[in-house]
Motif scaffolding. Structure first.
Motif, short mmCIF file in Angstrom:
data_model
loop_
_atom_site.label_atom_id
_atom_site.label_comp_id
_atom_site.label_asym_id
_atom_site.label_seq_id
_atom_site.Cartn_x
_atom_site.Cartn_y
_atom_site.Cartn_z
N ILE A 86 11.34 -2.95 1.69
CA ILE A 86 11.97 -3.34 0.43
C ILE A 86 11.12 -4.40 -0.26
CG2 ILE A 86 13.96 -4.56 -0.56
CD1 ILE A 86 15.65 -3.03 1.62
N ASN A 87 10.74 -5.42 0.48
CA ASN A 87 9.94 -6.51 -0.11
C ASN A 87 8.56 -6.01 -0.56
OD1 ASN A 87 11.96 -8.38 0.22
ND2 ASN A 87 11.17 -9.13 2.17
N ALA A 88 7.91 -5.21 0.26
CA ALA A 88 6.57 -4.71 -0.08
C ALA A 88 6.63 -3.82 -1.32
CB ALA A 88 5.97 -3.94 1.09
N PHE A 89 7.58 -2.89 -1.35
CA PHE A 89 7.67 -2.00 -2.51
C PHE A 89 8.00 -2.79 -3.77
CE2 PHE A 89 9.84 0.61 -5.57
CZ PHE A 89 8.90 1.62 -5.75
N SER A 90 8.95 -3.70 -3.67
CA SER A 90 9.35 -4.50 -4.82
C SER A 90 8.18 -5.29 -5.39
CB SER A 90 10.50 -5.43 -4.43
OG SER A 90 10.89 -6.22 -5.52
N GLU A 91 7.44 -5.96 -4.53
CA GLU A 91 6.30 -6.76 -4.99
C GLU A 91 5.22 -5.88 -5.61
OE1 GLU A 91 4.78 -9.43 -2.00
OE2 GLU A 91 6.80 -10.13 -1.52
N ASP A 92 4.94 -4.75 -4.98
CA ASP A 92 3.91 -3.84 -5.51
C ASP A 92 4.33 -3.27 -6.86
OD1 ASP A 92 2.46 -4.34 -3.22
OD2 ASP A 92 2.94 -2.42 -2.27
N ALA A 93 5.57 -2.83 -6.98
CA ALA A 93 6.05 -2.23 -8.23
C ALA A 93 6.06 -3.25 -9.37
CB ALA A 93 7.44 -1.62 -8.03
N ARG A 94 6.49 -4.46 -9.08
CA ARG A 94 6.54 -5.50 -10.12
C ARG A 94 5.17 -5.84 -10.69
NH1 ARG A 94 11.00 -10.01 -8.50
NH2 ARG A 94 12.57 -8.57 -7.75
#
Length: 154
Positions: free
Chosen positions: A83-91
């Motif tokens: 969740i954290n990795a995807f969120s940071e990458d997408a942002r």
């Protein structure tokens, strides 16, 4: 802290659609003294109720002809890290206009804006489906939308 009374709510109702209204125009619209609206707006900002003033941009005028909402489901296992990795990458991606972390069928809805359908396909394949945490995506093209206001990030 939250909004304390009806006047604060009336101020917010005007500002959510007319963020650049002058203080004197706001006061006249609400039938109160300009000093009252000035103090109230400043108080709403200081208390964190108003988190900023944003410009609404005509996306087509800046080369964004296609908008889409992409539902993203993450792979099971190590959910917190994923969740954290995807969120940071997408942002970090300039095509991402908004990112919503959800409870329900999808883990995220990614609102994107791109130049054309080729760019849409490339973005979804390269940045979403190709992300190591992503199990599946579901893309819906936006034909039109209406916004009543802008919510602050969580």
């Amino acid at each position: 802290m939250t909004v304390t009374d009806a006047l604060d709510l009336r101020i917010l109702d005007v500002l959510k659609t007319q963020g650049r209204i002058s203080n004197s125009q706001l006061a006249a619209k609400l039938d109160v003294a300009p000093s009252t609206t000035h103090l109230r707006v400043r108080g709403l900002v200081e208390r964190g109720v108003i988190t900023g003033f944003l410009a609404s941009i005509d996306q087509e005028q800046v080369g964004i002809a296609i908008q889409a909402l992409v539902g993203v489901t993450l792979r099971p296992g190590a959910r917190h890290t994923s969740i954290n990795a995807f969120s940071e990458d997408a942002r970090s991606l300039p095509e991402v206009l908004q990112l919503f972390f959800l409870g329900g069928g999808d883990d995220f809805i990614v609102h994107i804006g791109v130049a054309d359908t080729g760019a849409l396909r490339k973005f979804v394949v390269d940045h979403l489906s190709g992300h190591p945490s992503v199990a599946s995506t579901r893309t819906s093209v936006v034909f039109n939308y209406h916004r009543n206001g802008v919510a602050a990030s969580f």
